[in-house]
Write an enzyme that holds these catalytic residues in place. Structure first.
Site, PDB file in Angstrom:
ATOM      1  CG  HIS A   1      -1.733  -1.339   1.245  1.00  0.00           C
ATOM      2  ND1 HIS A   1      -2.680  -1.741   0.328  1.00  0.00           N
ATOM      3  CD2 HIS A   1      -1.592  -2.376   2.120  1.00  0.00           C
ATOM      4  CE1 HIS A   1      -3.122  -2.955   0.639  1.00  0.00           C
ATOM      5  NE2 HIS A   1      -2.468  -3.363   1.725  1.00  0.00           N
TER       6      HIS A   1
ATOM      7  CD  GLU B   1      -1.891  -3.508   5.204  1.00  0.00           C
ATOM      8  OE1 GLU B   1      -1.378  -4.525   4.687  1.00  0.00           O
ATOM      9  OE2 GLU B   1      -3.073  -3.163   4.989  1.00  0.00           O
TER      10      GLU B   1
ATOM     11  CG  HIS C   1       0.591  -6.815   2.561  1.00  0.00           C
ATOM     12  ND1 HIS C   1      -0.174  -5.804   2.036  1.00  0.00           N
ATOM     13  CD2 HIS C   1       1.347  -7.281   1.534  1.00  0.00           C
ATOM     14  CE1 HIS C   1       0.088  -5.661   0.744  1.00  0.00           C
ATOM     15  NE2 HIS C   1       1.019  -6.552   0.409  1.00  0.00           N
TER      16      HIS C   1
ATOM     17  CD  GLU D   1      -1.737  -9.950   4.889  1.00  0.00           C
ATOM     18  OE1 GLU D   1      -1.612  -9.017   5.716  1.00  0.00           O
ATOM     19  OE2 GLU D   1      -2.302  -9.800   3.791  1.00  0.00           O
TER      20      GLU D   1
END
Length: 300
Positions: free
Chosen positions: A90, A127, A182, A264
């Site tokens: 992101h 995030e 992430h 993650e």
């Protein structure tokens, strides 16, 4: 990743060197102590630290013992010639460019949004902020090992890059390994880390057949070392306790031609995991775990 987005002793006091005293000492002092005195005098002169007659030579204290980590013991430069691409998931300013990030791109198995804003903790820790911080820490660790490290973005662009471009950056770099960082946005009570592996895709512009096997090795190595370094458990909601998940709907994996995985690191929407993600010390351990997994993979 959301798609609704861790003296010995003080120096001994100076003693004047008086040569006449050596004769008396030979008589009065046991031979072992005399031998020590002679040795000290000779070695002082040999290493250039001797002093003129009548001066007071220093007697050095024993060397201090410093603690070292496993990473410190590894030889520097052991990854020289290796290229690692780090993909911080992101972008902090994606939310200002909704039209651009909502544009659909081809991922082989279909079309998907260019990028998303990512998720955040309940207190608002984004995030994208987490992923970039861990990416910087990871880059430092890998460069210390001699690797060439490239980031897909470094907070230096207004949005993105899109998922297809993220894949192309790793491909063009001919990376030996790519890791996309992430943090998840699952429900409260869902905790732990998991590593996403590319599934077998041969459709349209996507062909993962050559990277599925090495990516699995990379992912398993990272999952193992991440858990050990952070002291956290694999996901309790994805991967059946293995910490591994295989997907074919992620453009960053589908379009990669080099070994690549996503990790993650924890669930931002769970308060206990959020406390870890917002800790600088824990983020350093997270980077350490990912680094060790990459190093193990690259060393074969």
């Amino acid at each position: 990743m959301s798609y609704a987005g861790p003296e010995f002793g003080s120096p001994q006091p100076r003693r004047p060197r008086r040569r006449p005293l050596a004769v008396a000492l030979a008589v009065l002092v046991p031979g072992s102590l005399l031998g020590w005195l002679v040795y000290a005098g000779v070695s002082g002169a040999a290493d250039g630290n001797g002093t003129a007659a009548g001066a007071s030579p220093r007697v050095s204290a024993p060397p201090t013992v410093s603690s070292t980590t496993a990473e410190d013991k590894k030889p520097l430069g052991s990854l020289r010639g290796k290229v690692v691409v780090i993909d911080p998931g992101h972008n902090l300013t994606n939310f200002r460019h909704t039209a651009e990030i909502n544009r659909k791109v081809d991922i082989g198995t279909g079309r998907k949004e260019c990028d998303t804003t990512g998720t955040s903790t309940n207190s608002g820790y984004a995030e994208a902020k987490f992923t970039l911080d861990v990416a910087h820490r990871l880059r430092t660790l890998l460069q210390r090992q001699g690797a060439t490290v490239k980031l897909t973005q470094d907070g230096d662009r207004p949005y993105g890059p899109c998922v297809d471009e993220r894949a192309r950056i790793g491909n063009r770099a001919k990376a030996d390994a790519v890791v996309s960082i992430h943090a998840d946005g699952a429900g409260a009570g869902q905790r732990g880390y998991h590593v996403i592996l590319p599934g077998r895709v041969h459709r349209g512009i996507a062909d993962t057949r050559r990277i599925v096997a090495p990516s699995a090795v990379l992912g398993k190595s990272i999952a193992h070392d991440f858990g050990r370094a952070t002291g956290t458990a694999p996901s309790n909601y994805i991967g059946d306790g293995t910490g591994l998940d295989t997907r074919t709907d992620l453009g960053g994996l589908n379009l990669s031609t080099v070994p690549k995985v996503f990790i993650e690191c924890a669930n931002m929407r769970d308060s206990k995991d959020a406390a870890l993600l917002t800790s600088g010390a824990w983020r350093q351990r997270a980077a350490q775990g990912i680094s060790e997994g990459i190093v193990s993979f690259l060393r074969g």
